[in-house]
Design an enzyme around this catalytic site. Structure first.
Site, mmCIF file in Angstrom:
data_model
loop_
_atom_site.group_PDB
_atom_site.id
_atom_site.type_symbol
_atom_site.label_atom_id
_atom_site.label_comp_id
_atom_site.label_asym_id
_atom_site.label_seq_id
_atom_site.Cartn_x
_atom_site.Cartn_y
_atom_site.Cartn_z
ATOM 1 C CB CYS A 1 -26.846 25.386 49.267
ATOM 2 S SG CYS A 1 -28.159 25.914 48.155
ATOM 3 C CB ALA B 1 -36.018 25.881 33.812
ATOM 4 C CG PHE C 1 -25.258 16.630 46.742
ATOM 5 C CD1 PHE C 1 -25.500 16.907 48.080
ATOM 6 C CD2 PHE C 1 -26.175 17.044 45.801
ATOM 7 C CE1 PHE C 1 -26.651 17.584 48.455
ATOM 8 C CE2 PHE C 1 -27.315 17.726 46.168
ATOM 9 C CZ PHE C 1 -27.564 18.000 47.507
ATOM 10 C CB SER D 1 -30.474 32.990 42.997
ATOM 11 O OG SER D 1 -31.056 32.778 41.741
ATOM 12 C CG ASN E 1 -27.770 26.549 53.135
ATOM 13 O OD1 ASN E 1 -28.586 25.741 53.548
ATOM 14 N ND2 ASN E 1 -27.876 27.114 51.951
ATOM 15 N NE ARG F 1 -26.233 22.243 41.434
ATOM 16 C CZ ARG F 1 -27.236 23.102 41.531
ATOM 17 N NH1 ARG F 1 -27.070 24.364 41.171
ATOM 18 N NH2 ARG F 1 -28.411 22.715 41.992
ATOM 19 C CD GLN G 1 -16.638 23.889 48.848
ATOM 20 O OE1 GLN G 1 -16.602 22.812 49.430
ATOM 21 N NE2 GLN G 1 -15.790 24.194 47.897
ATOM 22 C CG LEU H 1 -28.712 23.170 58.179
ATOM 23 C CD1 LEU H 1 -29.591 23.179 56.933
ATOM 24 C CD2 LEU H 1 -29.300 22.252 59.236
#
Length: 464
Positions: free
Chosen positions: A278, A12, A340, A133, A226, A348, A280, A229
């Protein structure tokens, strides 16, 4: 194709909560249950006050308000939800390993494995299991192996359906995605499972934006997106340092190259560095996979993106120390922002954590304000992700709930998150509150530079 009437999502968090809320809102005929082992998190999702949801995303509270209690439920009854569902999304954390083989690069899949074993032990009927995930390539193979070899004879199809959400715009990204990617086994059963998930998304997403691939292509596409980007961010940040040495302006350079249709303008804002759950993690995962196949040059290439990002954060902290006469011991440094990025309460890998760590090592006093991040979270970040003692954190860090006295006697102000409200502050009033000479280090290049200089601030941006 299986008719889906009940969906269970394990996890969640920032992905599972918003994704399931949108599916529930758009598919009122499907019962969606989000489960988590953390009772405090589930309690927060069920809070009558929608402003207290554990995930802050613009528009999310309204979506949850529409579906919660109707066909969207949040629960700690994991086994019951698994048992009742025809489709189960796995949306648990996959942090980078901090131990053993692959430490610092490989994804830690222990939570994924625990999920797979729990699904296998509970399931008495056939299930479609969806990886939500971010996972390393070929994880689906491991999940399928566990499901097929530890269960009660139920049949499982495993799909990869990576999320491409940007925090801060997650609801918009879910409602109007660039694409939805679904990977599955290229068999009759696998294609039937893929179509079951296609049918759900097609309730609101045009079918030409729903891409279906094999499992491995889907898993690798997420890591690659990712990585590309993050590469753009590190690329413009590398140029920002060159701009500072040569007299060029990185904003002008970014605008010039961004007008090239082959390059485009997105992800070209120079800053103190990228963060989040995501970028790193996924690049380190890509590096680890490449090294495991002996692809040294590929691994080195992508690792440099991370090295550049770490350098940018370190460089920002060192600039603060250098401009404050090479000593910040006992000096109050104000941090504007801890998340962040703006419009999220996610911290994170936030650049703020790393910059604070470096400044506190120099014995600075750090005063922090973020409109969405709690004191509890900030202290937790400093405790878990720095080598600072609890005593140092308690004595030298102060978290403010508003800006009334935040700037009093501050020696410097550092912008770490690009919250819109920071742009509208009365900077002339702030100038009168701070210690002179007054320094502003704009790690996001969002403040009105000339206006601040006119008030008397010594202003330092990124790349100019």
């Amino acid at each position: 194709m299986t008719k889906i009437k009940n969906i269970c999502c394990i996890g969640a968090g920032y992905v599972g909560g918003p994704t399931m809320a949108v599916i529930a809102a758009k598919c009122p005929d499907i019962t969606v249950t989000v489960v988590d082992m953390n009772p405090d998190r589930i309690q927060a999702w069920n809070d009558p006050d929608l402003s207290k949801l554990p995930v802050y995303e613009p528009g999310l509270a309204e979506i949850v308000g529409v579906a919660r209690g109707r066909n969207l439920f949040f629960s700690t009854s994991v086994d019951q939800a698994i048992d009742q569902a025809e489709m189960i999304f796995i949306s648990v954390n996959t942090p980078t390993k901090t131990y053993g083989s692959g430490k610092g690069q490989a994804a830690d899949l222990k939570y994924i494995e625990l999920c797979a074993r729990q699904i296998a032990s509970v399931s008495k009927t056939n299930k479609i299991v969806v990886e939500k995930s971010t996972l390393p390539v070929r994880t689906a193979e491991a999940i399928k192996s566990i499901l097929d070899n530890t269960g009660n004879g139920a049949k499982f199809q495993v799909l990869s359906n990576p999320e491409f959400l940007a925090e801060g715009t997650a609801v918009t990204d879910l409602l109007q995605p660039d694409r939805v990617l679904i990977g599955g086994e290229q068999t009759l059963e696998g294609n039937a499972a893929i179509q079951s998930l296609v049918k759900i998304y097609s309730s609101w997403v045009p079918e030409d934006k729903i891409l279906t691939t094999n499992l491995w292509s889907s898993e690798l596409s997420k890591l690659t997106a990712n990585a590309f980007l993050a590469q753009r961010v590190s690329s413009i940040n590398s140029i920002s340092e060159l701009c500072e040495k040569t007299g060029a302006d990185v904003a002008e350079v970014a605008r010039a190259i961004g007008m090239d249709s082959r390059i485009g303008p997105k992800f070209l804002n120079a800053s103190v560095g990228f963060g989040g759950s995501c970028f790193q993690k996924d690049i380190l995962n890509l590096v680890y996979i490449a090294r495991s196949y002996g692809l040294t040059e590929v691994a080195d290439y992508w690792e440099q993106v991370i090295i550049m990002n770490d350098h940018q954060k370190s460089r920002f902290a060192q600039k603060i120390v250098r401009e404050l006469y090479n000593t910040i011991s006992g000096k109050k440094i104000v941090f504007l922002g801890w998340a962040f990025k703006k419009d999220t309460n996610d911290t994170r890998e936030s650049a703020a954590i790393y910059v604070a760590n470096l400044l506190l090592q120099e014995q600075a006093e750090v005063a922090i304000y973020d409109p969405q991040v709690s004191k509890k979270q900030i202290v937790s970040d400093l405790t878990l992700y720095t080598d600072l003692s609890a005593e140092v954190i308690q004595k030298r860090v102060e978290v403010y709930s508003n800006t009334d006295t935040l700037f009093d006697a501050a020696h410097a102000i550092a912008v770490l998150t690009e919250w819109d409200e920071f742009k509208s502050y009365d900077w002339n009033k702030i100038y009168k509150q701070v210690t002179k000479p007054a320094f502003v280090f704009d790690g996001r290049n969002i403040l009105p530079k000339q206006e601040l200089i006119n008030f008397g601030f010594k202003y330092y941006g990124i790349g100019s």
